[in-house]
Each structure stands twice: as C-alpha cells, then as structure tokens.
Design an enzyme around this catalytic site. Structure first.
Site, PDB file in Angstrom:
ATOM      1  N   CYS A   2       3.838  -9.177 -11.431  1.00  0.00           N
ATOM      2  CA  CYS A   2       4.304 -10.156 -11.675  1.00  0.00           C
ATOM      3  C   CYS A   2       4.403 -11.537 -11.019  1.00  0.00           C
ATOM      4  CB  CYS A   2       5.601 -10.222 -11.620  1.00  0.00           C
ATOM      5  SG  CYS A   2       5.880  -8.500 -12.901  1.00  0.00           S
ATOM      6  N   ALA A  56       4.054  -6.172 -17.648  1.00  0.00           N
ATOM      7  CA  ALA A  56       4.310  -5.393 -18.525  1.00  0.00           C
ATOM      8  C   ALA A  56       3.650  -3.899 -17.694  1.00  0.00           C
ATOM      9  CB  ALA A  56       5.287  -5.488 -19.674  1.00  0.00           C
ATOM     10  N   GLY A  81       5.509  -6.476  -8.424  1.00  0.00           N
ATOM     11  CA  GLY A  81       4.779  -5.462  -7.484  1.00  0.00           C
ATOM     12  C   GLY A  81       4.414  -4.153  -7.922  1.00  0.00           C
ATOM     13  N   ILE A 303     -20.067  -5.891 -10.855  1.00  0.00           N
ATOM     14  CA  ILE A 303     -21.046  -7.579 -11.659  1.00  0.00           C
ATOM     15  C   ILE A 303     -22.175  -7.584 -10.606  1.00  0.00           C
ATOM     16  CG2 ILE A 303     -19.333  -9.096 -12.572  1.00  0.00           C
ATOM     17  CD1 ILE A 303     -19.364 -10.466  -9.845  1.00  0.00           C
ATOM     18  N   SER A 376      -8.550  -0.573  -6.053  1.00  0.00           N
ATOM     19  CA  SER A 376     -10.180  -1.159  -5.564  1.00  0.00           C
ATOM     20  C   SER A 376      -9.796  -0.724  -4.348  1.00  0.00           C
ATOM     21  CB  SER A 376      -9.283  -3.186  -4.804  1.00  0.00           C
ATOM     22  OG  SER A 376      -9.883  -3.496  -3.951  1.00  0.00           O
ATOM     23  N   GLY A 377     -10.884  -0.509  -3.416  1.00  0.00           N
ATOM     24  CA  GLY A 377     -10.550  -0.072  -2.328  1.00  0.00           C
ATOM     25  C   GLY A 377     -10.741  -0.547  -1.722  1.00  0.00           C
TER      26      GLY A 377
END
Length: 648
Positions: A2, A56, A81, A303, A376-377
C-alpha cells in the site's frame, strides 16, 4: 502492499475537515501504490492526520480497511507491507484474550503493538513493513521500517510540521510543504546514483533507517531505536560459525529448507500470484520453490530485448519449460523502452539512476496484466556473493595492498600521462581479436584503482560514478555517513569479500535495489515480494563460511547446489548478465536530442545547481566514443529530469 502518508501540525489549529482534506490530497499523490481503496483519519485536537491507499492482498473485505483503529480505540495504524507469520501472531494474541474483526495482517500488527509494544512487535514480525502507529495513551507517534529496508519510510520537519510517508511526492499535497534541495544529499547522489540513507534529496527530510523505529511526542521530541542491526547479526554469526562445523550436505539441506519456508510463506495470497523470471540463479530458485509447493503452474514473466548482450528471455524460457510454469514473455523494441524514460521522475520521486529501473518497470507492467503479487529473486548477490565486483576485489586487492603505496601512486600517474584516446591508439598494434574494447577507458579505471590507499576506498571506488562529486555540485560538500566511514565495516571482517557484502547489504541493497523494485512495481499497483531477504535467510547467510559462498572462483556456490536439485546445471551456467538496457548506445542515438536538452550549457548555467564543465566534457567524450560515460551521465540526466518535473 500500500501507500501511507501523514502529517502532524503541532499548532493544532486546523479543523477536522481541513485535516481530512489535506490528508486525502497527500494520499492521492501516491494512489498508484493502492488502487483498491483509500481512507483517512485525524485527531482534530492534536492536528494529526493519517491517509492510506490500499492494494488489497489478504482479507479483501472492509475488515482490512485503513487507517485502522484498534478494538479498544486506544491506537491507530497505517501500514504498508506484508507480514508472513501473521497467523502465528494472531494465535498468540488470541490466547491473551484478543478478539479480531477480520483476518488482515494489519489488525495483527495493530493489536500486537498495543499489547506488546512497538519494539517487541517488530522483533517478532517476519516480513516487509513500514507503518505509522499512534498511541493515544502515551500521545506518541511511532514510525517503523523493516529490517532490510524493503519498504520505504520518509519523515522530517518542514515549516514546523512533521511529515511522514511512503514517498516524497505525497508531501507536496500539503499546502505548507516547502521543499528545498539538500546539496549534501545531491553530492552523495552523484557518487552512487542514488541518495543514501538517512538523507533524502530535501533538506530536513530523512529516510528512516532499516530495522529502526522512531518515536515523536507532542513536544516534537524524537528518539530512534534499533530493533535489528546487521552488525549485531554478524557478530553473533561469527561466534556460531566458530562453534559449528557442518558438512556441505547439511548446509545444502538447511538452506533448502529455509528458502522453501520463506517462499511458502510468501505464496499465501487472496489474489492472483506470479513471479519474475530472468533465468538466473536467484529468480530460478524462487520460481522452482514456488512451483514445487503449488498444485498448478505458476505464472512467470520476463521481458526480452533484441540487442545482443541484453536479452535473458531465452534463458528464462528454458527454465520455465523445465519447471512447467505458465510462462509469459514480451520482446520489446528499444523505442518502447525509451518511451517510458520521461515518466521515470513520476514514480521515482527522488533522483534515482539505476538503468535497470527501466526493465524492472516493464516486467512489472507485464506481470500486472495478470497478477497482483509477484515474487522476485533480489538479495541473492549480496547474501551469497554473486556480484562481479566481489571477484574483482578478491583478485586485485590482495595483490595491490602488498605493493608500497608510493609505487601504486607513481604507476597511476604514469598511466594518466596519456589520455584514453592515446591508449586506444597504442592498443591498435594488437590484432583485433586480442584488442579489448575501450582500452583507454579501462586503463584510466585501473589508474583509479591503483591510487586507492586502503580496502574501504578500493570498494568505494568500485561503486562510484563520479570520483569527485563535490566538484559537480555548486556549493556542494560530500557528507560522511554511516557506514561510509568504513571503520565499522571494513574493520569488522578480516575477509575483504565479506566486508563488501556487508557494505552492499547496508547501502546498495536498500537504497538502490529495493528502492528500484518498490517504485517500479508500485507504479503499476503490483506487490513485489522478496523471499531471499527473509531476515532468517539473511542471518543464516552471514553465518556461513566464505568457502560455501565462493568456491573454485565461482560465487553463490551454496545457492547453486540447492538449485541443482530442481533445475539442471546446464540451464543456469553462463556468464552473469546485468538486468539492463543499452543506454550507452541510446544516448548516442535516439536519446541524444532529449539528453542534449537536459545537458545544454545554457540550461545548466541558468539553473545554477551543477557545474557545467565536467558534465559537458563527459558528454562530448561519450558522444565521440572516446569514453563510455553512460552511468555517470545517466545520473545527471535523471537529476535534471527529476528537477524539471518537480519544478525546482
């Protein structure tokens, strides 16, 4: 995920209607962070206002709406968070008699802070968070930020008013906020291409340090607490490391189990879920552990670019095929990537110049078309020693430090006797197949390395884009910031690579990597989760001996062994490729006119902030091909574009 914003006008002479109206206006400036709903709360007697924009993810009902008032009415929270151990904390609170109205993690943090206190609560949280908590009984406002700095929190006093929030742009929604560029922060920005914590680009506005809690009372007294400190973690890890002697197999199993749990906690959502996949070690291990714990194909996104050396899409597709994910890729023409560059200051509302911000935004936009949360890494390079600079440092510094400093200085001066162009001419005696690109550019970089006096400065040189940034900013001075005095870091470890890892985890990770991911993903209303930065993984990684991070001249040895359980080595092993775009070529071609406008002598002189001479010199050298100044010039361009957008 948020966005939050707020202010505390200590004069407290503003009506409730004005408090709510200003708060809502501040919130609307960051509405992209929370497109699902918005809310505001205020205390008219105190002049305190909270606003919140909600994306949400868990508990989509009104029971998760913010700002949220506690069941007792004694406290209020706005929060950004995700807390991944919220169910366990909810159970513990329930055993103490707490009754919940919904199942959002926001309510768990709120009730925990009220019962256990803010510091004790933060120490129990597993996740990423930044929140503002108002304690009605003590009349104190608390601002908190997670251990690694995954989520942002800005704060500071301006015109006698306390401002706080997820992004600086929200502060502009207040009629009395008067921003002024901090030239010390700007000078630091030009060294690193980001503004380092605790500074922000504006005077008297700061970033809250990772792992910190700030309290503010009615008398404007502030006090900062640390609930987690990396240096303490490292000290404890060293003690444990001396006592433990685990086998490789045991460490592989422990790492696998820890990462599996970190991923498992992050795939619990009430909305569509996916992952970024580049085909590299870090993203591949995250996707592999997601897929093994899912009963349906995980959606993965990448991408690609047609330019050679910048395309990882084919590697990602091979990993996705092996794991059986539902893979989505999009090849972009350079023009499509270039088209978003003018918008970067809109979502990076502080000067920020990591060129990988462009593909990060593009892959976030692609993912948002189908999912609301993407894993994500990020973090694997810092924790498990994956950056190329670690290997450069490991090879060069031990050799350099044995040479007398006067000899290194003399050698550097000898190299600089000839210009980069002259070195390029000398190199023509070599056959084309043996001649490196930009020999002169590399020779002068070698001279810079030779001239450094100690290990800390060696590292600083590796991560700097302007070696003398104070010469770039008119009236600018470079501040001495923790941990950039190096004593507490490079004196903390006898291992040079580990010292670089520590510095990266304290600085580059929160201020560059995580800031980039947060702004790029939030710009499209996507929540990005980073399981490798679960604080339990961080503590485990810093307890490892270096030989399970770097072995046989290769980094991330332990991660590679875990990944080999799920993905064949043949699909992963290849030279490390940065997540970037060919900015150097674009600046000489399609972006040249845009750049020339921002870097023109007339413009720089009229603005009176930057010294035109070094900028114009580098611009001319770059255009001629004499030097490759893409990254230092990109830093100037991003500042100029940001300044133009903010009207400063």
């Amino acid at each position: 995920m948020c966005g939050l914003a707020g202010f505390w006008d200590f004069k407290a002479n503003i009506s409730k209607t004005e408090l709510l109206g200003i708060g809502q206006k501040m919130g609307k400036a960051i509405s992209h962070r929370g497109p699902d709903s918005e809310g505001a709360w205020c205390d008219e007697a105190l002049g305190l206002s909270f606003s919140h924009l909600r994306l949400a993810i868990v508990d989509l009902s009104e029971a998760g709406h913010q700002p949220m008032v506690s069941r007792s009415g004694g406290s209020v929270i706005v929060y950004n968070g995700e807390i991944y151990n919220a169910p366990e904390l909810r159970e513990a609170l329930s055993l103490e008699g707490c009754r919940f109205r919904g199942h959002s993690d926001t309510e768990v943090i709120l009730e925990a802070c009220e019962r256990w206190g803010v510091i004790a609560t933060c120490q129990k949280l597993i996740g990423m968070f930044a929140f503002a908590f108002w304690d009605k009984q003590t009349q104190q406002l608390f601002l908190a930020r997670d251990r690694l700095g995954i989520k942002p929190m800005y704060w500071g006093f301006n015109q006698g008013i306390l401002f706080f929030g997820s992004q600086l742009k929200s502060f502009k929604g207040h009629p009395h906020f008067k921003p002024e560029i901090d030239k010390e922060a700007l000078t630091a920005y030009f060294r690193f291409n980001y503004v380092p914590t605790p500074l922000s680009i504006f005077k008297n506005i700061q970033k809250l340090s990772p792992g910190s809690i700030l309290s503010i009372d009615r008398n404007q007294k502030t006090q900062e607490f640390r609930f987690w400190d990396l240096q303490d973690v490292i000290a404890r890890a060293k003690d444990n490391r001396l006592k433990a002697s685990c086998s490789d197999d045991a460490l592989i199993e422990e790492c696998d189990a820890l990462l599996r749990d970190a991923v498992k906690r992050r795939i619990v959502v009430d909305v569509p879920l996916g992952a970024f996949l580049s085909g590299g070690i870090d993203s591949s291990i995250v996707v592999a552990l997601m897929q093994t714990q899912s009963d349906r194909p995980i959606k993965t996104f990448t991408i690609g670019f047609h330019e050679a050396g910048y395309d990882e899409a084919k590697h990602a597709a091979a990993v996705a095929k092996h794991l059986g994910t539902e893979h989505h890729e999009l090849y972009l023409a350079s023009s499509e990537a270039q088209a978003i560059i003018p918008d970067i200051p809109n979502w990076c509302d502080e000067p920020f110049a990591d060129v990988s911000q462009i593909p990060t935004y593009l892959v976030s936009r692609l993912a948002r078309q189908q999912v609301t949360v993407s894993l994500s890494g990020d973090g694997g390079d810092e924790l498990f020693a994956g950056y190329n600079r670690y290997f450069v440092g490991q090879k060069l510094w031990p050799r350099l430090k044995v040479l007398p400093y006067w000899l290194r200085l003399l050698s550097a001066q000898g190299i600089r006797q000839f210009s980069p162009n002259q070195w390029d001419q000398f190199a023509k005696i070599l056959p084309n197949r043996l001649r490196p690109r930009l020999v002169g550019d590399k020779a002068h970089k070698l001279a810079d390395i030779l001239a450094v006096p100690n290990a800390g400065t060696f590292y600083k040189n590796l991560v700097s884009f302007w070696e003398e940034p104070a010469n770039l900013v008119l009236g600018g001075n470079e501040p001495v910031l923790y941990p950039w005095n190096f004593e507490s870091t490079f004196g903390h470890s006898n291992n040079f690579v580990e010292s670089m890892q520590i510095m990266d985890t304290l600085t580059y990770l929160p201020d560059d990597i995580l800031a980039k991911v947060d702004r790029a993903s939030m710009a499209v209303g996507l929540e990005a989760r980073v399981p490798l930065l679960d604080h339990r993984v961080v503590e485990f990684a810093y307890g490892l001996p270096m030989n399970v991070k770097i072995r046989n001249g290769q980094g991330k040895w332990l991660l590679r062994q875990v990944l080999n359980k799920y993905v064949p080595n043949s699909l992963i092993e290849r030279p490390k490729m940065g997540f970037g775009v060919p900015i150097d070529q674009w600046l000489r071609g399609p972006l040249r006119e845009w750049a020339e406008n921002l870097l023109s002598l007339q413009r720089l002189e009229s603005e009176g902030i930057l010294n035109p001479e070094p900028i114009r010199q580098r611009w001319a050298e770059h255009l001629s091909g004499q030097r490759n100044w893409q990254y230092s010039l990109w830093g100037v361009l991003m500042f100029q574009a940001w300044q133009e957008r903010w009207g400063l």
